[in-house]
Design an enzyme around this catalytic site. Sequence first.
Site, PDB file in Angstrom:
ATOM      1  N   ASP A 240       0.827  -1.204   0.000  1.00  0.00           N
ATOM      2  CA  ASP A 240       0.000   0.000   0.000  1.00  0.00           C
ATOM      3  C   ASP A 240       0.867   1.261   0.000  1.00  0.00           C
ATOM      4  O   ASP A 240       0.563   2.248  -0.672  1.00  0.00           O
ATOM      5  CB  ASP A 240      -0.932   0.005   1.211  1.00  0.00           C
ATOM      6  CG  ASP A 240      -1.860  -1.204   1.233  1.00  0.00           C
ATOM      7  OD1 ASP A 240      -2.292  -1.625   0.145  1.00  0.00           O
ATOM      8  OD2 ASP A 240      -2.127  -1.721   2.322  1.00  0.00           O
ATOM      9  N   HIS A 267      -5.604  -3.558   5.268  1.00  0.00           N
ATOM     10  CA  HIS A 267      -5.015  -3.932   3.976  1.00  0.00           C
ATOM     11  C   HIS A 267      -6.084  -4.460   3.024  1.00  0.00           C
ATOM     12  O   HIS A 267      -5.887  -5.453   2.340  1.00  0.00           O
ATOM     13  CB  HIS A 267      -3.925  -4.983   4.208  1.00  0.00           C
ATOM     14  CG  HIS A 267      -3.132  -5.333   2.983  1.00  0.00           C
ATOM     15  ND1 HIS A 267      -2.470  -4.405   2.219  1.00  0.00           N
ATOM     16  CD2 HIS A 267      -2.907  -6.531   2.388  1.00  0.00           C
ATOM     17  CE1 HIS A 267      -1.861  -5.007   1.211  1.00  0.00           C
ATOM     18  NE2 HIS A 267      -2.124  -6.300   1.283  1.00  0.00           N
TER      19      HIS A 267
END
Length: 412
Positions: A240, A267
């Site tokens: 990310d 996530h």
Amino acid sequence: MASAAVTTLSTVSVSSYSPKAGLGLGAKSKPFSLSFKTPKSLKAFSGLKAAASVDLESETSFFGTTALKASFAPKLQPRNMSTNQLQPQASFKVAVLGAAGGIGQPLSLLIKMSPLISALHLYDIADVKGVAADLSHCNTPSHVLDFTGQDQLANCLKGVDVVVIPAGVPRKPGMTRDDLFNVNANIVKTLVEAVADNAPDAFIHIISNPVNSTVPIAAEVLKQKGVYDPKKLFGVTTLDVVRANTFVAQKKNLKLIDVDVPVIGGHAGITILPLLSKTRPLVTFTDEEVKELTVRIQNAGTEVVEAKAGAGSATLSMAYAAARFVESSLRALDGDGDVYECSFVQSELTELPFFASRVKLGKKGVEAVISSELQGLTEYESKALEALKAELKASIEKGVTFVKKKAAAAAN
């Protein structure tokens, strides 16, 4: 083996490491190594500056750019003073569980390039012998060993310092991260049970999705085994950060080596929250740009799944990001006192038991959770943070409930 709670550290903004791979080739052949570099924005940071050896160097990377930057690559010691060949300080053992898969293979290759590794243990239920034979031909210091099937898992884990778990099924078009749960939950549970029995002191890096649930699964398994250390269990959310840095650099025409965007939450989907207001170097975004970038970072995995049209999910970028986190962990284990990464860990930053944020890594795992980046959020970020909590809470509880139900069923 219970552990004291992780320190929550409030400080000025901390820049994480932005990896670039150095070729490591000199006049004579030297070991091919992976080198992770720090963005220039870290130079302005002094609140938590730890003693570290910093060398400024100009280097051409895999990506074809040359930049002056701070190098935190492991120091090389002369093998023989009569030659200019260098021998890295390879001392750590790393196990990759799921090494024959789409993430496992490129991840194993990148990890093999680290000069800090003495042995790379590759495990899978099938097809791992060929991967190990292939990697063993790479002229880097680490020795590669292969382990196939459940009966060899214990030997794979004995004596390792870091365990990386990319095992599981990938997402397919139309499949949500939640759809992965039933298959991957059992895989992670089985593998972590083996880690608890054979490598209870190792750092555990969970890649298998859905991370928001598989990390709590791992924690519950370790608790049942009596070896849970919250400082050593990590959900790898580095992808990310890698995506956020890349997309922001592209959008604002910045040098990628300079860019650092902290990503908090979880996530998956809306639980992924890039803090664009905390971007380094300081950059201004319009409201439209903030929304566009946030949504793209949150949905980047789906972007790859759709682009591959059923042929797979994000494997190469995930391997790259996971290798960065492994290298950061190894540097911390090796005594580097200036290592920061974002990760999904046990946390007290919010009312949730697990939360992704910037952490300081050390020899014993998480040394501190950085709280400052959750201070002074924009209205958009504050609302997004509150909005993600319900979904993240449900995912965490789903993982915990899964393990408890399995334990209750086994007891009956």
